[in-house]
Motif scaffolding. Sequence first.
Motif, PDB file in Angstrom:
ATOM      1  N   TYR A 128       3.726 -29.406  19.855  1.00  0.00           N
ATOM      2  CA  TYR A 128       3.890 -28.699  20.896  1.00  0.00           C
ATOM      3  C   TYR A 128       4.631 -29.406  22.290  1.00  0.00           C
ATOM      4  N   CYS A 129       5.002 -30.390  21.897  1.00  0.00           N
ATOM      5  CA  CYS A 129       5.586 -31.442  23.201  1.00  0.00           C
ATOM      6  C   CYS A 129       6.778 -31.906  23.115  1.00  0.00           C
ATOM      7  N   PHE A 130       7.383 -31.898  23.988  1.00  0.00           N
ATOM      8  CA  PHE A 130       8.859 -32.981  24.078  1.00  0.00           C
ATOM      9  C   PHE A 130       8.331 -34.400  24.491  1.00  0.00           C
ATOM     10  N   ILE A 131       8.682 -35.286  23.187  1.00  0.00           N
ATOM     11  CA  ILE A 131       8.243 -36.555  22.832  1.00  0.00           C
ATOM     12  C   ILE A 131       9.263 -37.463  23.593  1.00  0.00           C
ATOM     13  N   HIS A 132       8.658 -38.593  24.360  1.00  0.00           N
ATOM     14  CA  HIS A 132       9.796 -39.263  24.876  1.00  0.00           C
ATOM     15  C   HIS A 132       9.099 -40.992  24.844  1.00  0.00           C
ATOM     16  N   PRO A 133       9.789 -41.925  24.797  1.00  0.00           N
ATOM     17  CA  PRO A 133       9.082 -43.395  25.030  1.00  0.00           C
ATOM     18  C   PRO A 133       8.670 -43.500  26.413  1.00  0.00           C
ATOM     19  N   ALA A 134       7.341 -44.099  26.239  1.00  0.00           N
ATOM     20  CA  ALA A 134       6.732 -44.526  27.038  1.00  0.00           C
ATOM     21  C   ALA A 134       7.601 -45.347  28.412  1.00  0.00           C
ATOM     22  N   ALA A 135       7.086 -45.123  29.391  1.00  0.00           N
ATOM     23  CA  ALA A 135       8.029 -45.865  30.670  1.00  0.00           C
ATOM     24  C   ALA A 135       7.035 -46.059  31.593  1.00  0.00           C
ATOM     25  N   ASP A 136       7.500 -47.208  32.623  1.00  0.00           N
ATOM     26  CA  ASP A 136       6.378 -47.559  33.728  1.00  0.00           C
ATOM     27  C   ASP A 136       6.580 -46.325  34.778  1.00  0.00           C
ATOM     28  N   ASN A 154       9.649 -20.477  27.113  1.00  0.00           N
ATOM     29  CA  ASN A 154       9.560 -18.852  27.123  1.00  0.00           C
ATOM     30  C   ASN A 154       8.553 -18.707  28.230  1.00  0.00           C
ATOM     31  N   ASP A 155       7.510 -19.624  28.373  1.00  0.00           N
ATOM     32  CA  ASP A 155       6.476 -19.463  29.396  1.00  0.00           C
ATOM     33  C   ASP A 155       6.715 -20.259  30.601  1.00  0.00           C
ATOM     34  N   ASN A 156       7.958 -20.497  30.783  1.00  0.00           N
ATOM     35  CA  ASN A 156       8.358 -21.392  31.985  1.00  0.00           C
ATOM     36  C   ASN A 156       7.637 -22.669  32.227  1.00  0.00           C
ATOM     37  N   MET A 157       7.394 -23.206  30.945  1.00  0.00           N
ATOM     38  CA  MET A 157       6.758 -24.594  31.127  1.00  0.00           C
ATOM     39  C   MET A 157       7.292 -25.659  29.974  1.00  0.00           C
ATOM     40  N   MET A 158       7.053 -26.821  30.284  1.00  0.00           N
ATOM     41  CA  MET A 158       7.334 -27.673  29.226  1.00  0.00           C
ATOM     42  C   MET A 158       6.275 -28.868  29.082  1.00  0.00           C
ATOM     43  N   ILE A 159       5.852 -29.426  28.101  1.00  0.00           N
ATOM     44  CA  ILE A 159       4.700 -30.215  27.957  1.00  0.00           C
ATOM     45  C   ILE A 159       5.256 -31.630  27.367  1.00  0.00           C
ATOM     46  N   LEU A 160       5.164 -32.496  28.172  1.00  0.00           N
ATOM     47  CA  LEU A 160       5.434 -33.866  27.871  1.00  0.00           C
ATOM     48  C   LEU A 160       4.462 -34.825  27.276  1.00  0.00           C
ATOM     49  N   PHE A 161       4.703 -35.531  26.385  1.00  0.00           N
ATOM     50  CA  PHE A 161       3.867 -36.784  25.725  1.00  0.00           C
ATOM     51  C   PHE A 161       4.784 -37.811  25.208  1.00  0.00           C
ATOM     52  N   ASN A 162       4.040 -39.080  25.327  1.00  0.00           N
ATOM     53  CA  ASN A 162       4.992 -40.095  24.770  1.00  0.00           C
ATOM     54  C   ASN A 162       4.788 -40.270  23.486  1.00  0.00           C
ATOM     55  N   ASP A 163       5.502 -41.125  22.873  1.00  0.00           N
ATOM     56  CA  ASP A 163       5.530 -41.219  21.271  1.00  0.00           C
ATOM     57  C   ASP A 163       4.431 -41.810  20.682  1.00  0.00           C
ATOM     58  N   ASN A 164       3.148 -41.739  21.572  1.00  0.00           N
ATOM     59  CA  ASN A 164       1.887 -41.849  20.883  1.00  0.00           C
ATOM     60  C   ASN A 164       1.138 -40.835  20.865  1.00  0.00           C
ATOM     61  N   ALA A 165       1.791 -39.430  20.732  1.00  0.00           N
ATOM     62  CA  ALA A 165       0.913 -38.339  20.832  1.00  0.00           C
ATOM     63  C   ALA A 165       0.325 -38.133  19.505  1.00  0.00           C
ATOM     64  N   PRO A 166      -0.977 -37.618  19.407  1.00  0.00           N
ATOM     65  CA  PRO A 166      -1.506 -37.087  18.366  1.00  0.00           C
ATOM     66  C   PRO A 166      -0.451 -36.098  17.468  1.00  0.00           C
ATOM     67  N   GLY A 192       8.825 -31.239  19.281  1.00  0.00           N
ATOM     68  CA  GLY A 192       7.878 -30.748  18.559  1.00  0.00           C
ATOM     69  C   GLY A 192       8.364 -29.278  18.112  1.00  0.00           C
ATOM     70  N   GLU A 193       7.867 -29.000  16.773  1.00  0.00           N
ATOM     71  CA  GLU A 193       7.988 -27.686  16.099  1.00  0.00           C
ATOM     72  C   GLU A 193       7.952 -26.540  17.028  1.00  0.00           C
ATOM     73  N   TYR A 194       7.060 -26.496  17.943  1.00  0.00           N
ATOM     74  CA  TYR A 194       6.544 -25.522  18.778  1.00  0.00           C
ATOM     75  C   TYR A 194       6.882 -25.571  20.220  1.00  0.00           C
ATOM     76  N   ALA A 195       7.430 -26.802  20.494  1.00  0.00           N
ATOM     77  CA  ALA A 195       7.714 -27.123  21.930  1.00  0.00           C
ATOM     78  C   ALA A 195       8.688 -26.097  22.774  1.00  0.00           C
ATOM     79  N   ALA A 196       9.814 -25.816  22.201  1.00  0.00           N
ATOM     80  CA  ALA A 196      10.511 -24.749  22.737  1.00  0.00           C
ATOM     81  C   ALA A 196       9.991 -23.705  23.140  1.00  0.00           C
ATOM     82  N   ASP A 197       8.688 -23.063  22.447  1.00  0.00           N
ATOM     83  CA  ASP A 197       8.064 -21.904  23.057  1.00  0.00           C
ATOM     84  C   ASP A 197       7.532 -21.845  24.299  1.00  0.00           C
ATOM     85  N   ALA A 198       7.144 -23.117  24.635  1.00  0.00           N
ATOM     86  CA  ALA A 198       6.518 -23.162  25.930  1.00  0.00           C
ATOM     87  C   ALA A 198       7.516 -22.795  27.152  1.00  0.00           C
TER      88      ALA A 198
END
Length: 120
Positions: free
Chosen positions: A37-45, A19-31, A11-17
């Motif tokens: 704000y997220c690092f997007i990934h394929p759904a997995a089991d 800098n705050d020592n965190m990362m936000i993950l969401f599968n490819d159905n993210a709104p 996501g355009e702003y994902a890398a900003d997180a």
Amino acid sequence: MLYRTQVTQIGEYAADALNDNMMILFNDNAPADVADYCFIHPAADLTGEITAGGQFVLGTSRYPITAVGDVVNQNLAQLGHITIRFDGGAEAEYPGTVHVEGKCPDELVLGTEIRFELNN
């Protein structure tokens, strides 16, 4: 291996997180408004329960899991959506947060593997 996927979109702003020592993950159905704000990934089991004492693996780096929020397993299984905090916290700050010990990466690239593992 409890969960395995890879970063396919940043996501355009994902890398900003990072800098705050965190990362936000969401599968490819993210709104769309959240995906920025997220690092997007394929759904997995999710094949088991993520718990403190396990391992979070990001590319070639391994991070001991120190705390897991109450809804992490449910959110990861259903939405692929959790937050990783690189602060070694002993208690989860928020229900959807996994805390790990180790230095937050400065950047992530497309194709970076994301895994959760039991501690061997």
